[in-house]
Design an enzyme around this catalytic site. Structure first.
Site, PDB file in Angstrom:
ATOM      1  N   HIS A   1      -0.740  -0.060 -13.671  1.00  9.45           N
ATOM      2  CA  HIS A   1      -0.064  -1.309 -14.019  1.00  9.45           C
ATOM      3  C   HIS A   1       1.429  -1.017 -14.159  1.00  9.45           C
ATOM      4  CE1 HIS A   1       0.115  -5.404 -15.445  1.00  9.45           C
ATOM      5  NE2 HIS A   1       1.001  -4.992 -16.332  1.00  9.45           N
TER       6      HIS A   1
ATOM      7  N   GLY B   1       0.796  -1.234   0.000  1.00 11.89           N
ATOM      8  CA  GLY B   1       0.000   0.000   0.000  1.00 11.89           C
ATOM      9  C   GLY B   1       0.822   1.275   0.000  1.00 11.89           C
ATOM     10  N   SER B   2       2.081   1.187  -0.488  1.00 11.26           N
ATOM     11  CA  SER B   2       2.873   2.431  -0.512  1.00 11.26           C
ATOM     12  C   SER B   2       2.282   3.440  -1.487  1.00 11.26           C
ATOM     13  CB  SER B   2       4.347   2.138  -0.819  1.00 11.26           C
ATOM     14  OG  SER B   2       4.508   1.625  -2.109  1.00 11.26           O
TER      15      SER B   2
END
Ligand code: GRF
Length: 189
Positions: free
Chosen positions: A104, A12-13
């Site tokens: 992506h 979750g950075s």
């Protein structure tokens, strides 16, 4: 006020970076962080950032409307996928047309599709001796990595680069561009 829900399955950075970017912006709120992994580090980040979070099972996500209801009850206007690994089901795609954005870690259409996530992407790029890679920010439609491209940025891949080196270059690009691309979308909607 735009209310954003971020979906993440891992560290979750990117999620944290997006929260920090919009911190001072009164028109945008990261209202929810959602994950399909009960042990994902993104939940620690959500707690630290005082953002409400929800953990759901794969079955709840793919076979019920529970997540959809949670989003609509919370008046979410935009969904951001930041390292989220499940395919988005039709109920969400239909309820949030052009309102789901994914990042992506490669230059789509190359290195997209089944199995192409996380380090698998960077390993494939190094194995194929690509001279460049990058990020793609795109809308999500029913065919996961095939939605309309919003933004791409490139980085060089050196012959000496390991997949970890590529991953680190990609993360830098993500931190720099993902929040700005979301901001741009909101300003130009
Ligand atoms: C990012 O590289 C993203 O592009 C990919 O998964 C990674 C998530 O990293 N889909 P983090 O959880 O934001 O640190």
């Amino acid at each position: 006020m735009t209310r954003i829900a971020i979906f993440a399955s891992g560290s979750g950075s990117n999620a944290e970076n997006i929260v920090n970017y919009f911190n001072e912006n009164d028109a945008v709120e990261i209202s929810l962080i959602l994950t399909n992994k009960a042990n994902a580090f993104v939940l620690e980040r959500a707690k630290k950032l005082s953002i409400e979070s929800l953990v759901f099972s794969r079955k709840q996500f793919l076979e019920t409307d529970e997540v959809l209801h949670f989003l609509t009850e919370n008046n979410i206007n935009l969904i951001v996928l930041a390292g989220f690994l499940l395919k988005i089901p039709e109920n969400l795609i239909k309820s949030f047309p052009n309102k789901i954005v994914n990042i992506h870690p490669a230059l789509l259409p190359k290195y997209g599709g089944k199995g192409m996530y996380g380090d698998n992407v960077h390993k494939a790029v190094v194995e194929d001796k690509e001279t460049e890679s990058g990020i793609t920010i795109h809308y999500v439609n029913e065919n996961y990595d095939e939605g309309k491209i919003i933004f791409q940025a490139k980085c060089a891949v050196l012959t000496t680069d390991t997949f970890e080196d590529v991953a680190s270059k990609i993360h830098k690009l993500e931190y720099e561009h993902f929040p700005k691309a979301i901001d741009f979308l909101l300003k130009n909607k």
